[in-house]
Motif scaffolding. Sequence first.
Motif, PDB file in Angstrom:
ATOM      1  N   VAL A   1       0.852  -1.193   0.000  1.00  0.00           N
ATOM      2  CA  VAL A   1       0.000   0.000   0.000  1.00  0.00           C
ATOM      3  C   VAL A   1       0.884   1.238   0.000  1.00  0.00           C
ATOM      4  N   GLU A   2       0.647   2.111  -0.957  1.00  0.00           N
ATOM      5  CA  GLU A   2       1.376   3.374  -1.027  1.00  0.00           C
ATOM      6  C   GLU A   2       0.406   4.529  -0.797  1.00  0.00           C
ATOM      7  N   GLN A   3       0.861   5.522  -0.072  1.00  0.00           N
ATOM      8  CA  GLN A   3      -0.007   6.636   0.316  1.00  0.00           C
ATOM      9  C   GLN A   3       0.675   7.949  -0.020  1.00  0.00           C
ATOM     10  N   HIS A   4      -0.104   8.881  -0.595  1.00  0.00           N
ATOM     11  CA  HIS A   4       0.424  10.191  -0.970  1.00  0.00           C
ATOM     12  C   HIS A   4      -0.643  11.269  -0.750  1.00  0.00           C
ATOM     13  N   PRO A   5      -0.257  12.489  -0.371  1.00  0.00           N
ATOM     14  CA  PRO A   5       1.118  12.884  -0.065  1.00  0.00           C
ATOM     15  C   PRO A   5       1.486  12.491   1.370  1.00  0.00           C
ATOM     16  N   SER A   6       2.716  12.683   1.731  1.00  0.00           N
ATOM     17  CA  SER A   6       3.128  12.401   3.097  1.00  0.00           C
ATOM     18  C   SER A   6       2.755  13.554   4.023  1.00  0.00           C
ATOM     19  N   THR A   7       2.749  14.762   3.493  1.00  0.00           N
ATOM     20  CA  THR A   7       2.293  15.924   4.250  1.00  0.00           C
ATOM     21  C   THR A   7       1.374  16.757   3.368  1.00  0.00           C
ATOM     22  N   LEU A   8       0.418  17.407   4.015  1.00  0.00           N
ATOM     23  CA  LEU A   8      -0.567  18.191   3.285  1.00  0.00           C
ATOM     24  C   LEU A   8      -1.019  19.344   4.171  1.00  0.00           C
ATOM     25  N   SER A   9      -0.941  20.546   3.646  1.00  0.00           N
ATOM     26  CA  SER A   9      -1.428  21.733   4.357  1.00  0.00           C
ATOM     27  C   SER A   9      -2.512  22.390   3.530  1.00  0.00           C
ATOM     28  N   VAL A  10      -3.626  22.687   4.170  1.00  0.00           N
ATOM     29  CA  VAL A  10      -4.731  23.352   3.486  1.00  0.00           C
ATOM     30  C   VAL A  10      -5.258  24.465   4.367  1.00  0.00           C
ATOM     31  N   GLN A  11      -5.891  25.428   3.725  1.00  0.00           N
ATOM     32  CA  GLN A  11      -6.544  26.492   4.468  1.00  0.00           C
ATOM     33  C   GLN A  11      -7.886  25.995   4.986  1.00  0.00           C
ATOM     34  N   GLU A  12      -8.241  26.467   6.132  1.00  0.00           N
ATOM     35  CA  GLU A  12      -9.542  26.098   6.711  1.00  0.00           C
ATOM     36  C   GLU A  12     -10.648  26.374   5.704  1.00  0.00           C
TER      37      GLU A  12
ATOM     38  N   ASP B   1     -11.073  24.710   2.926  1.00  0.00           N
ATOM     39  CA  ASP B   1     -10.735  24.053   1.661  1.00  0.00           C
ATOM     40  C   ASP B   1     -10.905  22.535   1.808  1.00  0.00           C
ATOM     41  N   SER B   2     -10.778  21.850   0.682  1.00  0.00           N
ATOM     42  CA  SER B   2     -10.862  20.398   0.678  1.00  0.00           C
ATOM     43  C   SER B   2      -9.475  19.772   0.734  1.00  0.00           C
ATOM     44  N   ALA B   3      -9.424  18.560   1.262  1.00  0.00           N
ATOM     45  CA  ALA B   3      -8.175  17.798   1.313  1.00  0.00           C
ATOM     46  C   ALA B   3      -8.422  16.427   0.698  1.00  0.00           C
ATOM     47  N   VAL B   4      -7.460  15.986  -0.094  1.00  0.00           N
ATOM     48  CA  VAL B   4      -7.575  14.672  -0.730  1.00  0.00           C
ATOM     49  C   VAL B   4      -6.301  13.881  -0.476  1.00  0.00           C
ATOM     50  N   ILE B   5      -6.461  12.666  -0.009  1.00  0.00           N
ATOM     51  CA  ILE B   5      -5.337  11.771   0.238  1.00  0.00           C
ATOM     52  C   ILE B   5      -5.569  10.506  -0.577  1.00  0.00           C
ATOM     53  N   LYS B   6      -4.518  10.059  -1.275  1.00  0.00           N
ATOM     54  CA  LYS B   6      -4.676   8.943  -2.188  1.00  0.00           C
ATOM     55  C   LYS B   6      -3.820   7.737  -1.769  1.00  0.00           C
ATOM     56  N   CYS B   7      -4.368   6.575  -1.976  1.00  0.00           N
ATOM     57  CA  CYS B   7      -3.636   5.333  -1.705  1.00  0.00           C
ATOM     58  C   CYS B   7      -3.792   4.383  -2.882  1.00  0.00           C
ATOM     59  N   THR B   8      -2.740   3.653  -3.154  1.00  0.00           N
ATOM     60  CA  THR B   8      -2.797   2.586  -4.144  1.00  0.00           C
ATOM     61  C   THR B   8      -2.445   1.271  -3.464  1.00  0.00           C
ATOM     62  N   TYR B   9      -2.974   0.196  -4.014  1.00  0.00           N
ATOM     63  CA  TYR B   9      -2.663  -1.127  -3.471  1.00  0.00           C
ATOM     64  C   TYR B   9      -2.307  -2.048  -4.628  1.00  0.00           C
ATOM     65  N   SER B  10      -1.681  -3.156  -4.303  1.00  0.00           N
ATOM     66  CA  SER B  10      -1.161  -4.016  -5.368  1.00  0.00           C
ATOM     67  C   SER B  10      -1.938  -5.318  -5.542  1.00  0.00           C
ATOM     68  N   ASP B  11      -2.575  -5.790  -4.489  1.00  0.00           N
ATOM     69  CA  ASP B  11      -3.219  -7.107  -4.545  1.00  0.00           C
ATOM     70  C   ASP B  11      -4.710  -6.960  -4.861  1.00  0.00           C
ATOM     71  N   SER B  12      -5.102  -7.457  -6.000  1.00  0.00           N
ATOM     72  CA  SER B  12      -6.501  -7.327  -6.425  1.00  0.00           C
ATOM     73  C   SER B  12      -7.458  -8.110  -5.529  1.00  0.00           C
ATOM     74  N   ALA B  13      -6.915  -8.971  -4.667  1.00  0.00           N
ATOM     75  CA  ALA B  13      -7.766  -9.720  -3.741  1.00  0.00           C
ATOM     76  C   ALA B  13      -8.221  -8.871  -2.554  1.00  0.00           C
ATOM     77  N   SER B  14      -7.587  -7.741  -2.332  1.00  0.00           N
ATOM     78  CA  SER B  14      -7.989  -6.871  -1.214  1.00  0.00           C
ATOM     79  C   SER B  14      -9.416  -6.407  -1.420  1.00  0.00           C
ATOM     80  N   ASN B  15     -10.202  -6.449  -0.349  1.00  0.00           N
ATOM     81  CA  ASN B  15     -11.615  -6.100  -0.514  1.00  0.00           C
ATOM     82  C   ASN B  15     -12.152  -5.199   0.579  1.00  0.00           C
TER      83      ASN B  15
END
Lengths: 112, 116
Positions: free
Chosen positions: A4-15, A17-31
């Motif tokens: 599992v990879e997660q990005h970004p490692s740090t994120l600063s936003v103004q009150e 605003d919206s925040a988006v954090i993304k993750c990718t995974y490698s095993d298609s069996a994950s559910n």
Amino acid sequence: GENVEQHPSTLSVQEGDSAVIKCTYSDSASNYFPWYKQELGKRPQLIIDIRSNVGEKKDQRIAVTLNKTAKHFSLHITETQPEDSAVYFCAASIWSGNQFYFGTGTSLTVIP
Amino acid sequence: GAGVSQSPSNKVTEKGKDVELRCDPISGHTALYWYRQSLGQGLEFLIYFQGNSAPDKSGLPSDRFSAERTGGSVSTLTIQRTQQEDSAVYLCASSFPLAGATDTQYFGPGTRLTVL
């Protein structure tokens, strides 16, 4: 095994605003894909989760989307508030339930 | 009901000593996990217990680490001959997985281990 990879490692936003954090995974069996919020010095707390049979789930200002084809999922926080400041972890779990594979975390800072 | 509890909350020990960390899962939860979290780092899986099945020990970093779960409830993580690199917060989590599926984990407050 799962990665599992997660990005970004740090994120600063103004009150507000919206925040988006993304993750990718490698095993298609994950559910199962939970998101945890960890405030400084405290335990991780589940804030939202999604299973592979749905593409999106929303709970007030928090939403999670899942793209099984691309093997990625994202956390969306709208109208951010200072109390949203924390470290957020994504995780993926394989069907057998033996392990949860965590991302490395995103430190979110909401600037008042 | 009560959540996951862990003891002690803090443990300071000298290099080379053995330590035992305790986890009390939520009553009725059959699955129990141990994780390690080094300062500013993510969650590192250590070991998983599910009911009476053999534990999944694939995350234990060395043979100095071991864990037991007695009676399907309380678990003890033991670290022998502690090293400075063992310093971290050790988190326990429990869940009640439905048959053949996964479910939400509930974390304990953690034990902060410092090896001098």
